[in-house]
Design an enzyme around this catalytic site. Structure first.
Site, PDB file in Angstrom:
ATOM      1  CB  SER A 173       7.501   4.474   1.664  1.00 23.18           C
ATOM      2  OG  SER A 173       8.832   4.346   1.254  1.00 23.18           O
ATOM      3  CB  THR A 174       7.783   6.250  -2.826  1.00 17.16           C
ATOM      4  OG1 THR A 174       8.778   5.267  -2.571  1.00 17.16           O
ATOM      5  CG2 THR A 174       8.162   7.076  -4.036  1.00 17.16           C
ATOM      6  CG  HIS A 200       9.936   3.585   4.654  1.00 15.31           C
ATOM      7  ND1 HIS A 200       9.190   2.799   3.807  1.00 15.31           N
ATOM      8  CD2 HIS A 200       9.751   3.067   5.897  1.00 15.31           C
ATOM      9  CE1 HIS A 200       8.594   1.837   4.500  1.00 15.31           C
ATOM     10  NE2 HIS A 200       8.903   1.993   5.773  1.00 15.31           N
ATOM     11  CG  MET A 293       8.362   2.190  -4.355  1.00 15.15           C
ATOM     12  SD  MET A 293       9.951   2.055  -5.231  1.00 15.15           S
ATOM     13  CE  MET A 293      11.006   3.032  -4.187  1.00 15.15           C
TER      14      MET A 293
END
Length: 356
Positions: A173-174, A200, A293
């Site tokens: 993700s991040t 994501h 995250m």
């Protein structure tokens, strides 16, 4: 009491500058320390009074957001030992904006948000507040963590796979676009096993991400397509807004996409992909959880471990955000915790290994 995060707003649109400032005003632990309309003005502010974080418009006349990001990173390089000025990109809903934002993320921007297009100013402000505050707080945690020792994770030797590894599944993700750039380029180009990735990211970003990773690595990297028969030496990225599953058929393994409700707020969700992997490949799977995250992927690694697969996660020191990897470690189902620069080599080794 900890110091607030000081945020500099940079956007050539007065309306969006005002909306972002309104969205952040009054939020605990966040202070707007400036608002400027161009890249050069941003650099003047950064050099005179370095903020903690910059929200940076991607598409600006003259010095665009990507150029401004590079200049901020060059400024950071002149201050060894000092906290780096972080950047959150603010992207418009355009193909050009998506590609530029992706380049910025691969170049080291902390994260990004998309400019809302709601029916009213109040709704736009609410959307900006929802998008920005969580990312700013994640940046704040990362900022503080850089001054402390990473969480110690006892090494756990990985048991050798029972048979040859047949597939690799990845959750990220991040910080993902930059992490994936490194991971994919370091994978052995002769690796036969397919790799399936859940990143994501919004729908308009996944195709440019696949194309960028393909250019960087020389490998075949594509968005997953409903009903596609899985091919060797191919990396599949779950399309934004759709879950990606793997299903065994007579001809092999096919990709299945759906728009079932998000899991833990995400669609695609790594949990969905991970749960399907042992149904398609048994225990011949390596699961990888990278920076991000939240806790997506943590539930999905249990069926992989139960089937006899292996789980690798990125360590805290090399992660932009250690939410997903840390949550995976907390389950007790992780075999190895590795820095990002060692993960591809470990995958290469596991995929080439043959058990007697």
């Amino acid at each position: 009491m900890s110091l607030p995060v000081r945020v500099l707003i940079v956007d050539d649109s007065r309306i969006y500058r005002a909306a972002i400032e309104e969205a952040l005003t009054g939020q605990d632990g966040i202070v707007v320390c400036g608002s400027v309309w161009s890249g050069p003005k941003a650099l003047e502010h950064v050099r005179a009074q370095p903020p903690d974080l910059v929200t940076l418009d991607v598409e600006m006349p003259g010095m665009n957001g990507l150029d401004a990001l590079q200049a901020i990173q060059a400024f950071n390089a002149t201050r060894p030992g000092q906290p780096e000025v972080g950047v959150i990109m603010v992207s418009a809903y355009t193909s050009r904006g998506a590609e530029a934002t992706l380049q910025a993320l691969q170049a080291g921007a902390f994260d990004f948000i998309e400019k809302p297009k709601e029916a009213s100013h109040a709704q736009n402000v609410q959307s900006l507040r929802q998008q920005l505050t969580g990312k700013i707080r994640a940046f704040q945690q990362r900022h503080r963590r850089n001054g402390s020792q990473p969480v110690a994770v006892p090494p756990r030797p990985a048991a050798p796979p029972r048979r040859a590894v047949r597939a690799v599944v990845v959750a990220v993700s991040t910080g993902g676009p930059r992490a994936l750039s490194q991971l994919v380029t370091e994978l052995d180009p002769q690796l036969d096993q397919p790799v399936f990735i859940v990143q994501h990211i919004p729908p308009e970003f996944t195709k440019p991400l696949a194309e960028s990773l393909a250019r960087q690595s020389g490998r075949r990297v594509v968005e997953g397509v409903q009903g596609d028969l899985v091919q060797p030496r191919t990396i599949y990225i779950a399309p934004g807004g759709q879950h990606m599953l793997l299903r065994t058929v007579r001809e092999g393994v096919r990709i299945v996409l759906n728009q079932q409700p998000p899991e833990n707020g995400f669609r695609p969700s790594a949990n969905v992909l991970f749960r399907s992997a042992p149904l398609a490949y048994g225990g011949d799977v390596v699961a990888v959880v990278l920076t991000g995250m939240g806790n997506d992927g943590s539930e999905g690694i249990e069926p992989i471990k139960r089937a006899g697969g292996l789980v690798l996660v990125q360590d805290e020191a090399s992660s932009v955000v250690w939410g997903m990897p840390g949550s995976a470690v907390a389950t007790g189902h992780v075999d190895e915790v590795l820095p990002l620069n060692q993960i591809a080599a470990r995958i290469n080794s596991l995929c080439k290994k043959r058990s007697p």
